[in-house]
Scaffold this active site. Structure first.
Site, short mmCIF file in Angstrom:
data_model
loop_
_atom_site.label_atom_id
_atom_site.label_comp_id
_atom_site.label_asym_id
_atom_site.label_seq_id
_atom_site.Cartn_x
_atom_site.Cartn_y
_atom_site.Cartn_z
N ASP A 14 -3.15 -4.12 -3.12
CA ASP A 14 -2.79 -3.18 -2.06
C ASP A 14 -1.33 -3.38 -1.66
O ASP A 14 -0.59 -4.13 -2.33
CB ASP A 14 -3.73 -3.33 -0.87
CG ASP A 14 -3.69 -4.71 -0.23
OD1 ASP A 14 -2.74 -5.48 -0.49
OD2 ASP A 14 -4.62 -5.02 0.55
N LEU A 15 -0.90 -2.74 -0.60
CA LEU A 15 0.49 -2.84 -0.17
C LEU A 15 0.90 -4.26 0.22
O LEU A 15 2.08 -4.60 0.16
CB LEU A 15 0.77 -1.89 0.99
CG LEU A 15 0.77 -0.40 0.64
CD1 LEU A 15 0.90 0.44 1.90
CD2 LEU A 15 1.89 -0.09 -0.33
#
Length: 135
Positions: A14-15
């Site tokens: 994810d980020l």
């Protein structure tokens, strides 16, 4: 216990740069598929006969994060088995570190979506894998 290695790719993160939580479910799915393959169970042939496996329940614990490029190992073992379902315990580890653990209930279903008995060959092979001394 069956073991299957998986590498964390950029697309799995994810980020924040850690493995997105839902991807652990993909990792353990791969582990189950490879375990069945190693047991000589042909899921394509089973599907042609009108039988597939469906996940009925997952109880999961996310314990530590995995990150990009980690080499992980999925451990799969049989917890319980009945004529139409089985419960597997699966873990995702990085070395000795436990990152994720789940109990997964699988059921056999027919083309109509109704429960079916597990194939005898699967029951025998899973039982032997769970207790190699009885094989």
């Amino acid at each position: 216990m069956h073991r299957f290695q998986v590498r964390v790719y950029y697309e799995d993160t994810d980020l924040a740069g850690i493995v997105y939580y839902a991807n652990y479910l993909r990792f353990i799915e791969r582990g189950r598929s490879e375990w069945l393959r190693d047991l000589g169970i042909d899921q394509v042939a089973l599907k042609a006969e009108g039988l597939v496996f469906a996940v009925r329940r997952v109880e999961a614990d996310y314990l530590q994060p995995a990150k990009y490029d980690d080499l992980l190992e999925v451990h799969s073992s049989l917890r319980t088995q009945s004529p139409a379902r089985m419960v597997l315990h699966q873990e995702v580890r990085r070395g000795e570190v436990l990152l994720f653990a789940a109990d997964v209930t699988l059921v056999a279903i027919g083309e109509d979506g109704r429960p079916r008995r597990l194939p005898a060959a699967l029951v025998t092979r899973m039982a032997a894998a769970a207790d190699p001394g009885k094989a």
